[in-house]
Design a protein around this motif. Structure first.
Motif, short mmCIF file in Angstrom:
data_model
loop_
_atom_site.label_atom_id
_atom_site.label_comp_id
_atom_site.label_asym_id
_atom_site.label_seq_id
_atom_site.Cartn_x
_atom_site.Cartn_y
_atom_site.Cartn_z
N GLY A 28 6.12 -51.40 39.40
CA GLY A 28 5.39 -52.66 39.38
C GLY A 28 5.90 -53.66 38.35
O GLY A 28 5.17 -54.58 37.99
N THR A 29 7.13 -53.49 37.90
CA THR A 29 7.67 -54.41 36.89
C THR A 29 8.86 -55.20 37.41
O THR A 29 9.47 -54.84 38.41
N LYS A 30 9.16 -56.29 36.68
CA LYS A 30 10.29 -57.15 37.01
C LYS A 30 11.04 -57.43 35.71
O LYS A 30 10.42 -57.72 34.68
N TRP A 31 12.38 -57.36 35.78
CA TRP A 31 13.23 -57.51 34.60
C TRP A 31 14.38 -58.45 34.93
O TRP A 31 14.89 -58.44 36.03
N THR A 50 18.30 -59.84 38.32
CA THR A 50 16.88 -59.53 38.30
C THR A 50 16.64 -58.23 39.07
O THR A 50 17.14 -58.06 40.18
N TYR A 51 15.88 -57.33 38.46
CA TYR A 51 15.44 -56.11 39.12
C TYR A 51 13.93 -56.17 39.27
O TYR A 51 13.22 -56.50 38.32
N GLU A 52 13.44 -55.82 40.46
CA GLU A 52 12.02 -55.67 40.71
C GLU A 52 11.80 -54.25 41.20
O GLU A 52 12.34 -53.85 42.24
N GLU A 111 11.80 -54.85 26.55
CA GLU A 111 13.25 -54.79 26.76
C GLU A 111 13.63 -53.52 27.51
O GLU A 111 13.21 -52.43 27.15
N LEU A 112 14.41 -53.70 28.56
CA LEU A 112 14.92 -52.59 29.37
C LEU A 112 16.42 -52.50 29.11
O LEU A 112 17.14 -53.48 29.29
N LYS A 125 11.54 -58.27 30.15
CA LYS A 125 10.46 -58.12 31.12
C LYS A 125 9.93 -59.49 31.50
O LYS A 125 9.74 -60.36 30.67
N VAL A 126 9.69 -59.66 32.81
CA VAL A 126 9.11 -60.89 33.35
C VAL A 126 7.63 -60.61 33.59
O VAL A 126 7.26 -59.65 34.24
#
Length: 127
Positions: A28-31, A50-52, A111-112, A125-126
């Motif tokens: 459930g995250t977006k980066w 961008t990764y979702e 931060e990822l 993280k978005v």
């Protein structure tokens, strides 16, 4: 009585730590990350990755190229597939592709960090 207390304590600790795995931190995250690269004749362009990571173990990776208008048109590419984790390793399987990717992962607050060999990428993280 001691046995019951120990079992209760063990069950409580298990419940507290079940949600702390990498999968639950990514679901459930977006980066995103943006890098600037040099082109020719003092022109630069930016690339945004961008990764979702969806709750249903699917993901979308978007790569957007922002070129100087006088040189090229901007481009965007989208890739989809499924993801899963094993310990601190993230595996990405792309749709209609025979090969995938894997990364060692560290998450520090917003931060990822994706590490593959000696290379690593940092994403924010978005919200």
């Amino acid at each position: 009585m001691k046995k019951g207390l120990i079992i209760s304590l063990a069950l409580t600790l298990m419940i507290l730590f079940v949600g702390c795995g990498l999968s639950s931190q990514l679901a459930g995250t977006k980066w995103t990350r943006t890098v600037t690269k040099d082109l020719v004749d003092n022109f630069t362009y930016t690339v945004t990755y961008t990764y979702e990571f969806n709750d249903d173990d699917t993901f979308k990776k978007t790569t957007t190229y922002d070129y100087p208008a006088e040189l090229y048109d901007d481009d965007t590419y989208e890739y989809t597939g499924s993801w899963y984790c094993n310990d601190n390793r993230l595996y990405l399987e792309f749709e209609n592709e025979p090969e995938g990717e894997f990364y060692d992962v560290v998450i520090l607050e917003d931060e990822l960090i994706l590490k593959n060999g000696s290379d690593f990428e940092k994403y924010k993280k978005v919200d």
